[in-house]
Design a protein around this motif. Structure first.
Motif, mmCIF file in Angstrom:
data_model
loop_
_atom_site.group_PDB
_atom_site.id
_atom_site.type_symbol
_atom_site.label_atom_id
_atom_site.label_comp_id
_atom_site.label_asym_id
_atom_site.label_seq_id
_atom_site.Cartn_x
_atom_site.Cartn_y
_atom_site.Cartn_z
ATOM 1 N N PRO A 195 22.107 6.072 14.030
ATOM 2 C CA PRO A 195 23.143 5.812 13.028
ATOM 3 C C PRO A 195 22.613 5.622 11.602
ATOM 4 C CG PRO A 195 23.174 4.167 14.805
ATOM 5 C CD PRO A 195 21.924 4.939 14.939
ATOM 6 N N LEU A 196 21.278 5.620 11.421
ATOM 7 C CA LEU A 196 20.769 5.373 10.068
ATOM 8 C C LEU A 196 21.340 6.381 9.081
ATOM 9 C CD1 LEU A 196 18.805 3.704 8.357
ATOM 10 C CD2 LEU A 196 17.034 5.351 8.916
ATOM 11 N N MET A 198 9.292 -0.094 22.772
ATOM 12 C CA MET A 198 10.557 0.370 23.330
ATOM 13 C C MET A 198 11.615 0.297 22.242
ATOM 14 S SD MET A 198 11.991 1.664 25.960
ATOM 15 C CE MET A 198 10.902 1.409 27.352
ATOM 16 N N ASP A 199 12.435 1.357 22.168
ATOM 17 C CA ASP A 199 13.426 1.424 21.097
ATOM 18 C C ASP A 199 14.616 0.511 21.377
ATOM 19 O OD1 ASP A 199 11.775 3.255 20.044
ATOM 20 O OD2 ASP A 199 13.122 4.974 20.242
ATOM 21 N N VAL A 241 28.741 4.929 18.702
ATOM 22 C CA VAL A 241 28.744 4.371 20.048
ATOM 23 C C VAL A 241 30.019 3.552 20.306
ATOM 24 C CG1 VAL A 241 27.547 2.221 19.554
ATOM 25 C CG2 VAL A 241 27.126 3.408 21.706
ATOM 26 N N CYS A 268 14.005 2.323 9.824
ATOM 27 C CA CYS A 268 15.365 1.801 9.866
ATOM 28 C C CYS A 268 15.907 1.498 8.472
ATOM 29 C CB CYS A 268 15.432 0.566 10.746
ATOM 30 S SG CYS A 268 14.306 -0.745 10.244
ATOM 31 N N PRO A 272 27.930 5.024 26.547
ATOM 32 C CA PRO A 272 28.819 3.903 26.825
ATOM 33 C C PRO A 272 30.138 4.177 26.112
ATOM 34 C CG PRO A 272 27.147 3.274 25.231
ATOM 35 C CD PRO A 272 26.853 4.687 25.619
ATOM 36 N N TYR A 280 25.491 3.628 7.093
ATOM 37 C CA TYR A 280 24.169 3.196 6.645
ATOM 38 C C TYR A 280 23.587 4.113 5.577
ATOM 39 C CZ TYR A 280 24.839 0.159 10.566
ATOM 40 O OH TYR A 280 25.371 -0.777 11.411
ATOM 41 N N ASN A 316 17.578 -1.569 26.558
ATOM 42 C CA ASN A 316 16.364 -1.070 27.191
ATOM 43 C C ASN A 316 15.510 -2.239 27.651
ATOM 44 O OD1 ASN A 316 16.805 1.689 26.937
ATOM 45 N ND2 ASN A 316 16.113 1.667 24.811
ATOM 46 N N THR A 348 10.163 6.590 24.257
ATOM 47 C CA THR A 348 10.414 5.162 24.061
ATOM 48 C C THR A 348 11.887 4.837 23.881
ATOM 49 O OG1 THR A 348 10.213 5.275 21.678
ATOM 50 C CG2 THR A 348 8.189 4.906 22.904
ATOM 51 N N GLU A 385 21.882 -4.110 16.780
ATOM 52 C CA GLU A 385 23.173 -4.389 16.169
ATOM 53 C C GLU A 385 23.698 -3.166 15.419
ATOM 54 O OE1 GLU A 385 24.633 -7.385 16.390
ATOM 55 O OE2 GLU A 385 26.371 -6.640 15.296
ATOM 56 N N ASP A 386 22.788 -2.410 14.788
ATOM 57 C CA ASP A 386 23.248 -1.408 13.824
ATOM 58 C C ASP A 386 22.581 -0.041 14.046
ATOM 59 O OD1 ASP A 386 20.707 -2.263 12.853
ATOM 60 O OD2 ASP A 386 21.713 -3.749 11.599
ATOM 61 N N VAL A 387 21.347 0.118 13.552
ATOM 62 C CA VAL A 387 20.687 1.419 13.679
ATOM 63 C C VAL A 387 19.597 1.304 14.748
ATOM 64 C CG1 VAL A 387 21.151 1.895 11.265
ATOM 65 C CG2 VAL A 387 18.920 1.017 11.928
ATOM 66 N N ILE A 388 18.826 2.380 14.922
ATOM 67 C CA ILE A 388 17.775 2.347 15.938
ATOM 68 C C ILE A 388 16.541 1.640 15.379
ATOM 69 C CG2 ILE A 388 16.254 3.756 17.362
ATOM 70 C CD1 ILE A 388 18.450 5.890 17.366
ATOM 71 N N VAL A 393 18.368 0.642 20.790
ATOM 72 C CA VAL A 393 19.357 1.668 20.473
ATOM 73 C C VAL A 393 20.748 1.060 20.569
ATOM 74 C CG1 VAL A 393 20.217 3.962 21.071
ATOM 75 C CG2 VAL A 393 17.840 3.374 21.512
ATOM 76 N N PRO A 394 21.569 1.228 19.531
ATOM 77 C CA PRO A 394 22.908 0.662 19.594
ATOM 78 C C PRO A 394 23.674 1.193 20.805
ATOM 79 C CG PRO A 394 22.587 1.942 17.565
ATOM 80 C CD PRO A 394 21.291 1.906 18.262
ATOM 81 N N GLY A 395 24.326 0.281 21.498
ATOM 82 C CA GLY A 395 25.109 0.695 22.659
ATOM 83 C C GLY A 395 24.316 0.722 23.956
ATOM 84 N N HIS A 396 22.998 0.575 23.858
ATOM 85 C CA HIS A 396 22.174 0.603 25.062
ATOM 86 C C HIS A 396 21.326 -0.661 25.115
ATOM 87 C CE1 HIS A 396 22.805 4.972 25.892
ATOM 88 N NE2 HIS A 396 23.047 4.975 24.595
ATOM 89 N N ARG A 415 19.401 -5.073 11.048
ATOM 90 C CA ARG A 415 18.664 -4.822 9.798
ATOM 91 C C ARG A 415 18.526 -6.116 9.013
ATOM 92 N NH1 ARG A 415 19.619 0.672 6.860
ATOM 93 N NH2 ARG A 415 21.542 -0.217 6.096
#
Lengths: 861, 188
Positions: free
Chosen positions: A184-185, B127-128, A275, B155, A714, A190, B135, A346, B112-115, B130-133, B76
């Motif tokens: 989303p960046l 480990m990333d 998402v 980011c 999701p 953003y 890990n 990752t 919360e926002d971006v990756i 990721v919004p909505g996931h 962020r």
């Protein structure tokens, strides 16, 4: 492999200039008698009058000649290389100290994003396209690429798109989300500014040139070879470029689709990657790397092709393992599409997928290893001459092998988890790209320079440049592996808390300046050679391939007569110049070249190619007006850009076809061939098939998106749909039925082309297409609001795909109707009917598949 | 792996030098170079390497056992963590994660926002977020101490400053003072 089956150009060896014996020619399968010799100067004048560009600025804007366009591509790409290089120097200046305040973070983000994007999209890809456009007809024995106007269109799209991207830096609104633009960046939340739009629109605009080049390269290699040159015996460079072009046809569409979807999300709030509304940022990563990994091999293959061409010549021998190298190319083409996930180790990928993609990434080393050892074996067999191109080949080995090995390390998941997104990866990718692309390309430039400018280089400068580049490169990037292993991540402008990284970075920065000096010296050397080098004699490297069977610098028409089985290599320079080959001169005043059967290389027909025209630049300006309006956020005005593009596309068809039958042409004693107007399997037809391969990749990517979001994202299942199922299904089925009737009509129109009924069928097909388009409009009005959920947005995207193809099919139907009216269709001339059939059938098939998918998902949910 | 890579590089360089010095016509045939070296050398080396890496990777994976569970949430440009507090109840902290040394723990990573990407170089692996996931990544600090961590996925403008700290404490000793990092208002 026995000697008898070695490639024709290689087996005869660099020094064999004697004509082939009758037995040899008979063993080869095809014999074509020689034309009577003529005066070479007369032929030259006749051909040059037809093939040269118009004088002055008019010529600059209207040229379609592959020699001009290919060179222009290469020069432009090196200009962008210089710009990208300056940005790299800014990055190194900023990182030289840990609290560098040379650039602020926001500007630094723009600069590293632009460095990567420029080097990938404005330097590497266009350089290989330029090399292919410039070299292919010469090395294959043709007079031009299959679609000269398309070459020029590609160039202007590249030029305008590149200009938009670079100018954004001047105005301070350059892309700043990293060259892989992760959402989303990069979405509207953003990146509210125009920065991301510049990337998405600018790169897509430039990619038009990549698709154009890919179609053209594919068709040229398959159909414009020297008569009697079967696929299995063509120069290795052609195999490598064929692999490259096919990868581009399949590899670029996922990126183009991703860019379109993300731009639509930014412009119209369709939530493909959001998402919260059923989208998923992972979809972008999959689409991007589905392109991004093949991209690495798209860049590497032409470079490897140059190596396979140069190494045997400068080792005074023939290449070892022709068959194995071809197998390696084919292996790379397939394997490289199974690796993209290794850029995503990752992101939280299932365990089994990690193992699979890790093993696949290791496996791709095998074809690369085969090539490396074939090259070393070739050098061992021959006598290596360490002339300047060979120095760059050595630079390639010294660099690329290490980059490949760090690549194997990165393919191992545990190591990847540590090194991912650090400077170790930065070092690795520069070893691979500079080692595997830039060094071979510098070898290629120095190798083909005499053919480009007809001059020999000035001693000493080139060697100095080579050593500066080599030392500067390794000084910059070797220790960067360590910087990364010590924990320095990518894309940080400052590192105030880590003094231990400082000396490493400072060293990299200093050597970076050395490398820049090397590249500057290289450019200086090339300019000096162009301006002041002494005249080179013909075939200075004593090479076997056909591009050296012409005077230096290469004439506008390449060959006064085209090489056949009796002129198998560069030794046939004089017979070709005297017109003893096929299709000598330009007695009809047209730009003619021979078209062959794709597999065997038997001559099939004579194609009349386009002459200088301003249509390509006007068309790319029309396309550019669309992109410009989108960039400015004037979405309604962008419709004008689409209209302008359609008008230009219509005019594109204007010169295709003739209003009266023409006789066959004697290309050699006893061989009479038809002109392409009177043939069905033309270059354009093959080109349409190649384009449909790319189109299929685009459609497949779209269906992949539908499946991926439905299964992985999701935020599903989607909210209940408000569709009026019955009426919409009815409209969709009616549209499909009309498309099917249109397909039938297109076939009847061609079959009955000599009868009055043909014209009526064409008109009926056109009407069916128009009504089907109207029904698609009804469907669009009935869809759920695409901003509500990704499911609804995807349905909108699928419908958009159908509408675009409907417009193409309708325009081809209209062109067919007009062809009938204007007498451009007869028993032997088919006008646009074959192309119409292809696209009408494609429209029907993809629409049916799309409707089936949507209906299936609706039933399942 | 680094040593192996170095040896192979060296080997290729030696081959090149020999190839340049070799007399014309003195080389071996296609079978030797393509089958022998191209396939015969590369395939076994790669097979061993992949097998070894899968074996190591298997040990690094989070699996269903009773490993300690902590959470890392990226926004962020800051990190929030949830881990067991002094009384054993989960507490939420800012920029610092407290874990016991000597045992494996699973980090549940979200954004919360971006990756973003969760990385403690000295503990290994990243480990990333990721919004909505969510890990999961398994880590282990062998010795008590302070480990620096950072965001490894670009980011935005705060990316270079998105750092955090992992404090591994001796589980036998009393818990370190967490009060300075605890976010009061948010009870998980």
């Amino acid at each position: 492999m026995s000697d008898a089956s070695l490639p024709q150009t290689a087996a005869t060896g660099p020094r064999s200039t004697k004509p082939r014996s009758e037995a040899e020619i008979r063993a080869h399968g095809i014999d074509i008698a020689a034309n009577p010799p003529q005066r070479a100067l007369h032929l030259h004048r006749e051909l040059d009058r037809v093939w040269r560009d118009a004088p002055g600025w008019a010529g600059f804007f209207t040229s379609v000649n592959h020699g001009t366009i290919g060179l222009r591509f290469m020069v432009t790409s090196f200009v962008f290389f210089a710009i990208g290089g300056v940005l790299a120097m800014l990055i190194r200046a900023q990182l030289a100290t840990r609290e560098g305040d040379f650039l602020d973070v926001a500007l630094y983000n723009q600069i590293f994003t632009m460095h990567g994007s420029i080097m990938m999209f404005l330097f590497a890809i266009p350089l290989l396209e330029g090399l292919a456009l410039w070299l292919l007809p010469k090395i294959l024995g043709a007079r031009d690429m299959a679609f000269p106007r398309l070459s020029a269109l590609g160039y202007w799209c590249y030029f305008f798109g590149g200009a938009i991207i670079v100018l954004s830096l001047v105005f301070g609104v350059a892309p700043n989300g990293g060259w892989f633009m992760y959402v989303p960046l990069t979405d509207k939340t953003y990146t509210p500014g125009v920065n991301a739009d510049v990337w998405l629109l600018g790169v897509t605009f430039v990619e038009i040139s990549a698709m154009a080049a890919a179609v053209e390269i594919t068709v040229t290699i398959l159909r414009c070879r020297a008569p009697g040159m079967p696929l299995t015996k063509m120069p290795l460079m052609a195999w490598y470029l064929l692999g490259t072009a096919v990868m581009m046809l399949v590899g670029f569409p996922p990126l183009i689709l991703g860019s379109i979807l993300l731009e639509v999300q930014r412009a119209f709030d369709w939530p493909f990657f959001d998402v919260a509304r059923g989208g998923d940022p992972m979809l972008w990563q999959h689409l991007f790397w589905l392109f991004g990994h093949p991209e690495v091999y798209i860049i590497f293959l032409p470079a490897a092709g140059a190596l396979s061409t140069i190494i045997p010549v400068l080792s005074r021998t023939t290449i070892l393992g022709y068959g194995a190298l071809v197998a390696a190319v084919i292996g790379l083409v397939f394997l490289s599409f199974g690796l993209w996930v290794h850029h995503m180790f990752t992101v939280g990928i299932p365990h089994m997928a990690l193992a699979f993609f890790s093993a696949a990434s290791a496996l791709v080393v095998v074809p690369t290893a085969v090539q490396i050892f074939a090259w070393i074996g070739t050098m061992w067999m021959g006598q290596v001459q360490l002339r300047l191109p060979m120095l760059y080949v050595m630079g390639f080995f010294a660099t690329f092998v290490m980059g490949g090995l760090t690549g194997v390390m990165l393919a191992m998941v545990p190591f990847n988890w540590q090194a991912h997104d650090t400077h170790f990866v930065v070092a690795h990718l520069h070893y691979v790209l500079i080692g595997g692309f830039v060094f071979p390309m510098l070898a290629a430039v120095t190798y083909w320079m005499p053919l480009i400018c007809g001059r020999w280089r000035i001693r000493g400068l080139g060697e100095s440049a080579f050593w500066l580049i080599l030392i500067g490169f390794h000084g910059t990037f070797f220790i960067m592996h360590l910087t990364g292993l010590l924990g320095m991540p990518r894309r940080v402008a400052v590192y105030p808390d880590n003094p231990e990284w400082e000396w490493l970075n400072l060293t990299s920065s200093i050597f970076g300046m050395v490398m820049s000096a090397g590249f500057a010296l290289f450019a200086f050397d090339i300019i000096m050679q162009w301006l002041f080098g002494r005249r080179s004699w013909r075939n200075p490297w004593d090479a076997p391939t056909h591009e050296w069977a012409m005077p230096l610098p290469a004439p506008s028409y390449n060959f006064a007569s085209l090489p056949g089985p009796r002129q198998p290599d560069a030794g046939a320079l004089l017979p070709l110049a005297r017109g003893e080959g096929l299709l000598p001169g330009a007695p009809r005043g047209d730009r003619e070249t021979l078209v062959v059967d794709p597999g065997s290389g038997r001559p099939d027909h004579v194609a009349v190619l386009a002459t200088s025209t301003a249509l390509p630049i006007a068309t790319s300006a029309a396309i550019g007006s669309f992109f410009g309006m989108m960039l400015a956020g004037q979405y309604w005005l962008a419709l004008l850009g689409i209209a302008a593009t359609l008008i230009m596309a219509w005019r594109w068809g204007g010169i295709m076809g003739v209003t009266h039958d023409r006789g066959r042409i004697e290309v050699a004693p006893g061989i009479q061939l038809p002109l392409h107007y009177q043939t069905r399997n033309t270059l354009a037809y093959t080109g349409a098939l190649a384009l449909l391969l790319a189109d299929g990749a685009l459609f497949g990517s779209l269906l992949f998106g539908v499946g991926f979001l439905g299964v992985v994202a999701p935020g599903w299942p989607a909210p209940p749909s408000g569709l009026a199922h019955g009426p919409l299904l009815l409209a969709a089925l009616a549209a499909l039925a009309l498309m099917a009737v249109g397909s039938w009509a297109a076939m009847r129109a061609e079959r009955l082309r000599a009868a009055p009924a043909g014209s009526s069928w064409a008109l009926a097909g056109l009407v069916c297409g128009l009504i089907a388009l109207g029904l698609l409009g009804v469907l669009a009005a009935g869809l759920d609001d695409p901003r509500r959920h990704a499911r609804d947005a995807l349905r909108g995207a699928i419908l958009g795909y159908a509408v675009v193809h409907g417009v193409i099919a309708v325009m081809l139907a209209l062109r067919t109707v007009m062809d009938f009216r204007q007498g451009r269709i007869s028993l032997s001339r088919r006008g646009a009917a074959p192309a119409w059939q292809l696209f009408q059938g494609w429209w029907l098939a993809t629409s049916a598949a799309a409707l089936g998918t949507v209906a299936l998902l609706e039933v399942l949910s | 792996m680094l040593i192996g890579g170095g040896l192979i590089t060296l080997m290729i360089c030696v081959m090149l030098v020999l190839a340049i010095r070799a007399r014309a016509g003195s080389g071996r045939g296609e079978r030797f170079w393509i089958w022998g070296w191209g396939l015969g050398f590369s395939l076994p080396v790669l097979t061993i390497l992949v097998g070894f890496s899968l074996w190591i990777g298997e040990r690094m994976l989070a699996r269903a056992d009773d490993a300690l569970r902590v959470e890392a949430h990226a926004a962020r440009w800051d990190w929030e963590f949830v881990q067991p507090g002094p009384d054993g109840q989960p507490v939420r902290t800012e920029t610092t994660l407290f874990v016991p040394a000597g045992s494996s723990f699973d980090v549940f990573i979200s954004s919360e926002d971006v990756i973003h990407s969760f990385w403690v170089p000295q503990l290994g692996g990243k480990m990333d977020a990721v919004p909505g996931h969510v890990n999961v990544h398994r880590l282990r600090a062998d010795a008590p101490g302070t480990y620096e961590g950072l965001c490894a996925e670009f980011c935005g403008v705060g990316h270079p400053f998105m750092r955090f700290t992992v404090i591994a404490y001796d589980p036998a000793a009393p818990m370190p003072d967490m009060s300075e990092y605890i976010i009061e208002d948010a009870q998980p």
